[in-house]
Motif scaffolding. Structure first.
Motif, PDB file in Angstrom:
ATOM      1  N   MET A  21       0.822  -1.210   0.000  1.00 48.08           N
ATOM      2  CA  MET A  21       0.000   0.000   0.000  1.00 48.08           C
ATOM      3  C   MET A  21       0.857   1.262   0.000  1.00 48.08           C
ATOM      4  SD  MET A  21      -3.207  -1.005  -0.001  1.00 48.08           S
ATOM      5  CE  MET A  21      -4.239   0.245   0.766  1.00 48.08           C
ATOM      6  N   GLY A  22       2.164   1.079  -0.156  1.00 49.05           N
ATOM      7  CA  GLY A  22       3.077   2.208  -0.131  1.00 49.05           C
ATOM      8  C   GLY A  22       3.734   2.351   1.230  1.00 49.05           C
ATOM      9  N   VAL A  23       4.522   3.391   1.407  1.00 47.48           N
ATOM     10  CA  VAL A  23       5.261   3.585   2.657  1.00 47.48           C
ATOM     11  C   VAL A  23       4.910   4.910   3.324  1.00 47.48           C
ATOM     12  CG1 VAL A  23       7.169   2.129   1.890  1.00 47.48           C
ATOM     13  CG2 VAL A  23       7.252   4.592   1.447  1.00 47.48           C
ATOM     14  N   SER A  24       3.904   5.593   2.814  1.00 49.14           N
ATOM     15  CA  SER A  24       3.537   6.919   3.317  1.00 49.14           C
ATOM     16  C   SER A  24       2.351   6.843   4.272  1.00 49.14           C
ATOM     17  CB  SER A  24       3.180   7.843   2.148  1.00 49.14           C
ATOM     18  OG  SER A  24       2.649   9.069   2.614  1.00 49.14           O
ATOM     19  N   LEU A  25       2.405   7.649   5.316  1.00 51.30           N
ATOM     20  CA  LEU A  25       1.298   7.761   6.263  1.00 51.30           C
ATOM     21  C   LEU A  25       0.056   8.355   5.617  1.00 51.30           C
ATOM     22  CD1 LEU A  25       0.136   7.958   9.219  1.00 51.30           C
ATOM     23  CD2 LEU A  25       1.317  10.155   9.383  1.00 51.30           C
ATOM     24  N   ASP A  26       0.234   9.215   4.632  1.00 51.34           N
ATOM     25  CA  ASP A  26      -0.868   9.999   4.069  1.00 51.34           C
ATOM     26  C   ASP A  26      -1.942   9.122   3.435  1.00 51.34           C
ATOM     27  OD1 ASP A  26       0.453  12.485   4.655  1.00 51.34           O
ATOM     28  OD2 ASP A  26       1.798  12.030   2.994  1.00 51.34           O
ATOM     29  N   ALA A  27      -3.199   9.444   3.763  1.00 50.05           N
ATOM     30  CA  ALA A  27      -4.329   8.630   3.313  1.00 50.05           C
ATOM     31  C   ALA A  27      -4.411   8.537   1.788  1.00 50.05           C
ATOM     32  CB  ALA A  27      -5.630   9.201   3.879  1.00 50.05           C
ATOM     33  N   SER A  28      -4.186   9.636   1.086  1.00 46.93           N
ATOM     34  CA  SER A  28      -4.338   9.630  -0.370  1.00 46.93           C
ATOM     35  C   SER A  28      -3.230   8.844  -1.064  1.00 46.93           C
ATOM     36  CB  SER A  28      -4.373  11.062  -0.906  1.00 46.93           C
ATOM     37  OG  SER A  28      -3.172  11.729  -0.615  1.00 46.93           O
ATOM     38  N   ALA A  29      -2.101   8.636  -0.368  1.00 46.92           N
ATOM     39  CA  ALA A  29      -0.985   7.882  -0.946  1.00 46.92           C
ATOM     40  C   ALA A  29      -1.028   6.407  -0.562  1.00 46.92           C
ATOM     41  CB  ALA A  29       0.347   8.488  -0.491  1.00 46.92           C
ATOM     42  N   TRP A  30      -1.989   6.035   0.270  1.00 43.84           N
ATOM     43  CA  TRP A  30      -2.098   4.678   0.820  1.00 43.84           C
ATOM     44  C   TRP A  30      -3.065   3.877  -0.051  1.00 43.84           C
ATOM     45  CZ3 TRP A  30       0.480   1.902   4.287  1.00 43.84           C
ATOM     46  CH2 TRP A  30      -0.127   0.814   4.920  1.00 43.84           C
ATOM     47  N   ASN A  31      -2.563   3.212  -1.068  1.00 46.62           N
ATOM     48  CA  ASN A  31      -3.431   2.472  -1.987  1.00 46.62           C
ATOM     49  C   ASN A  31      -2.635   1.440  -2.776  1.00 46.62           C
ATOM     50  OD1 ASN A  31      -2.476   3.791  -4.606  1.00 46.62           O
ATOM     51  ND2 ASN A  31      -3.149   5.593  -3.457  1.00 46.62           N
ATOM     52  N   GLN A  32      -3.340   0.574  -3.472  1.00 44.29           N
ATOM     53  CA  GLN A  32      -2.712  -0.531  -4.209  1.00 44.29           C
ATOM     54  C   GLN A  32      -1.893  -0.063  -5.403  1.00 44.29           C
ATOM     55  OE1 GLN A  32      -2.679  -3.796  -3.624  1.00 44.29           O
ATOM     56  NE2 GLN A  32      -4.321  -4.214  -2.164  1.00 44.29           N
ATOM     57  N   ASP A  33      -2.070   1.183  -5.819  1.00 40.00           N
ATOM     58  CA  ASP A  33      -1.310   1.707  -6.957  1.00 40.00           C
ATOM     59  C   ASP A  33      -0.089   2.518  -6.522  1.00 40.00           C
ATOM     60  OD1 ASP A  33      -2.988   0.648  -8.962  1.00 40.00           O
ATOM     61  OD2 ASP A  33      -4.400   2.300  -8.679  1.00 40.00           O
ATOM     62  N   ALA A  34       0.286   2.434  -5.261  1.00 40.41           N
ATOM     63  CA  ALA A  34       1.411   3.225  -4.742  1.00 40.41           C
ATOM     64  C   ALA A  34       2.709   2.957  -5.501  1.00 40.41           C
ATOM     65  CB  ALA A  34       1.606   2.946  -3.255  1.00 40.41           C
ATOM     66  N   HIS A  35       2.841   1.736  -6.046  1.00 41.19           N
ATOM     67  CA  HIS A  35       4.074   1.401  -6.776  1.00 41.19           C
ATOM     68  C   HIS A  35       4.246   2.238  -8.040  1.00 41.19           C
ATOM     69  CE1 HIS A  35       0.974  -1.133  -8.654  1.00 41.19           C
ATOM     70  NE2 HIS A  35       1.704  -1.044  -9.748  1.00 41.19           N
ATOM     71  N   ARG A  36       3.185   2.863  -8.520  1.00 35.69           N
ATOM     72  CA  ARG A  36       3.293   3.688  -9.725  1.00 35.69           C
ATOM     73  C   ARG A  36       4.019   5.009  -9.443  1.00 35.69           C
ATOM     74  NH1 ARG A  36       0.632   2.171 -14.245  1.00 35.69           N
ATOM     75  NH2 ARG A  36      -0.692   0.321 -14.068  1.00 35.69           N
ATOM     76  N   VAL A  37       4.167   5.335  -8.165  1.00 31.89           N
ATOM     77  CA  VAL A  37       4.944   6.505  -7.773  1.00 31.89           C
ATOM     78  C   VAL A  37       6.184   6.088  -6.983  1.00 31.89           C
ATOM     79  CG1 VAL A  37       4.937   8.647  -6.421  1.00 31.89           C
ATOM     80  CG2 VAL A  37       2.928   8.006  -7.756  1.00 31.89           C
ATOM     81  N   MET A  38       6.068   5.012  -6.195  1.00 35.98           N
ATOM     82  CA  MET A  38       7.152   4.616  -5.291  1.00 35.98           C
ATOM     83  C   MET A  38       7.964   3.432  -5.801  1.00 35.98           C
ATOM     84  SD  MET A  38       5.253   4.998  -1.611  1.00 35.98           S
ATOM     85  CE  MET A  38       4.395   6.488  -1.153  1.00 35.98           C
ATOM     86  N   SER A  39       7.658   2.932  -6.996  1.00 36.53           N
ATOM     87  CA  SER A  39       8.417   1.841  -7.605  1.00 36.53           C
ATOM     88  C   SER A  39       8.433   0.612  -6.693  1.00 36.53           C
ATOM     89  CB  SER A  39       9.828   2.329  -7.948  1.00 36.53           C
ATOM     90  OG  SER A  39      10.539   1.369  -8.681  1.00 36.53           O
ATOM     91  N   PHE A  40       9.555  -0.116  -6.657  1.00 40.36           N
ATOM     92  CA  PHE A  40       9.633  -1.364  -5.892  1.00 40.36           C
ATOM     93  C   PHE A  40       9.536  -1.141  -4.391  1.00 40.36           C
ATOM     94  CE2 PHE A  40      14.016  -0.138  -7.085  1.00 40.36           C
ATOM     95  CZ  PHE A  40      14.517   0.162  -5.834  1.00 40.36           C
ATOM     96  N   LEU A  41       9.641   0.127  -3.946  1.00 39.27           N
ATOM     97  CA  LEU A  41       9.457   0.433  -2.534  1.00 39.27           C
ATOM     98  C   LEU A  41       8.053   0.051  -2.081  1.00 39.27           C
ATOM     99  CD1 LEU A  41      11.485   1.765  -0.568  1.00 39.27           C
ATOM    100  CD2 LEU A  41      10.254   3.908  -0.882  1.00 39.27           C
ATOM    101  N   ALA A  42       7.102  -0.015  -3.010  1.00 44.48           N
ATOM    102  CA  ALA A  42       5.716  -0.330  -2.691  1.00 44.48           C
ATOM    103  C   ALA A  42       5.301  -1.688  -3.254  1.00 44.48           C
ATOM    104  CB  ALA A  42       4.791   0.763  -3.220  1.00 44.48           C
ATOM    105  N   LEU A  43       6.242  -2.615  -3.298  1.00 45.94           N
ATOM    106  CA  LEU A  43       5.964  -3.979  -3.743  1.00 45.94           C
ATOM    107  C   LEU A  43       6.585  -4.972  -2.774  1.00 45.94           C
ATOM    108  CD1 LEU A  43       6.633  -3.651  -7.589  1.00 45.94           C
ATOM    109  CD2 LEU A  43       4.389  -3.885  -6.491  1.00 45.94           C
TER     110      LEU A  43
END
Length: 408
Positions: free
Chosen positions: A64-86
């Motif tokens: 779901m990503g690595v950010s606390l922020d609600a809008s950044a917490w989602n299954q598509d987080a890897h599209r901004v955070m790359s492998f950090l969100a996989l």
């Protein structure tokens, strides 16, 4: 104190950003598993717990990503955070492909360019210092060099670099009273995606020797990176790689400047620069916290954290845990290598920071040259301006007076 008292730990609070460490100490002692019901997250603060959670991405997922922020917490987080969100095989695949382009050799080959940029910016900084009696370490050097290094590496045009840095800054800045990514941060992310989309398309037509071209050409067992995967990694580089190194360089001067006897030791030569960097990373790390998604119900410290919960691993707290570090609140460039090796500023396990060697290279070149050219400095901490972010800790402005060495 109850572990659900929101006021104890509020990652968005500007006062907390000024000095989070007393709060961390209370959490470690009184609520090692903390629950913030208002913002719907849990937090781990002790070194052993943070280390275990960061190593176990089966139980504590990055999906779901690595950010606390609600809008950044989602299954598509890897599209901004790359492998950090996989996690798992997907993370391994993407990291292998990225590593095929972003090689240790490519990082080592950056050294002459980092030295040239260091010389150029130090010339300017010291000229300003002579003219005004001080210079802004961030504006004149620390805020410029990491972005230039990454921009040169990935192929951002000279004319675009200030704007790319401005957009990266907006992505991590948090506005007072806004408990999520501000609108300006969201707009900045979209602009960066658009910029890199155009750049990747151009490199597919006309490749050169930059990292973007290398990522396009990277192949592992017949597999190649897709455009959106390259774009996500470039955003990760420009946000994580640029911001964290800028903050590391600022924090390094702040803490050494507050310890004159240690500064005298460091400035006798360049031998202690490596320890100066590593102790800065431990004592006041640029990346303070990361989020994880709890995969299944799990019991921690006698409480059940439910599946799907957002859990923060507090790296900044773990690095000051008295259970692991001797006199953890003391900045000490003579701290033992054994203790420094327990710092978690670059992560652990499969998610160990891919850019760690680059950050260390940049910091070492800059700070060694500073030691060669000056005999010390005075930080004007009362006029320093902090960056306000839930995850990144450092300065937007850091006024410093430098003393040139004779003949330099």
């Amino acid at each position: 104190m109850t572990s659900t008292t929101t006021e104890i730990f509020d990652p968005y609070d500007y006062d907390f950003h000024e000095d989070p460490y007393p709060v961390y100490a209370r959490l470690r002692e009184e609520a090692p598993l903390y629950r913030n019901a208002s913002d719907d997250f849990w937090a781990l603060s002790r070194h052993a717990d943070v280390h275990a959670a960061m190593k176990n991405d089966s139980a504590f997922s990055n999906r779901m990503g690595v950010s606390l922020d609600a809008s950044a917490w989602n299954q598509d987080a890897h599209r901004v955070m790359s492998f950090l969100a996989l996690d798992g095989k997907e993370q391994t695949r993407l990291r292998k492909l990225v590593s095929a382009g972003f090689t240790p050799r490519r990082v080592r080959e950056l050294a002459p360019g980092v030295q040239a940029l260091t010389d150029r910016y130090l010339d300017g900084l010291l000229a300003v210092n002579e003219d005004r009696g001080e210079a802004d370490w961030i504006a004149e050097l620390a805020g410029k060099l990491p972005m230039d290094v990454i921009s040169q590496m990935i192929g951002v045009a000279d004319a675009d670099r200030d704007e790319v840095r401005r957009l990266a800054d907006l992505m991590v800045h948090r506005e007072d009273g806004v408990r999520d990514v501000p609108e300006a941060g969201m707009a900045a992310a979209l602009e960066l995606i658009g910029y890199y989309t155009t750049m990747v398309a151009e490199r597919r037509k006309r490749p050169n020797d930059d990292l973007t071209s290398a990522l396009i050409q990277a192949e592992v067992d017949g597999d190649r990176l897709r455009d959106h995967e390259i774009i996500a990694f470039l955003i990760l580089m420009v946000v994580a790689g640029n911001e964290t190194t800028t903050k590391l360089l600022g924090n390094a001067l702040l803490h050494l400047g507050a310890n004159p006897s240690q500064m005298k030791d460091v400035f006798t030569g360049t031998d202690l620069v490596g320890s100066w960097i590593e102790e800065t990373l431990r004592h006041d790390t640029s990346t303070q916290m990361l989020a994880r998604c709890v995969a299944d119900d799990i019991e921690l410290h006698g409480q059940i954290v439910p599946a799907g919960a957002k859990l923060l691993v507090l790296i900044g707290s773990a690095n000051r845990d008295e259970r692991v570090f001797t006199a953890p609140t003391v900045f000490d460039v003579h701290r033992s290598p054994e203790e420094l090796a327990k710092s978690m500023s670059f992560g652990v396990g499969r998610h160990f920071c891919l850019g760690a060697n680059l950050a260390r290279l940049e910091s070492r070149v800059v700070l060694e040259e500073l030691v060669r050219r000056t005999s010390g400095f005075e930080v004007h901490a009362d006029r320093a301006v902090r960056v306000h972010s839930t995850s990144v800790r450092g300065f937007a402005e850091l006024p410093v007076t430098f003393t040139r060495r004779a003949g330099r």
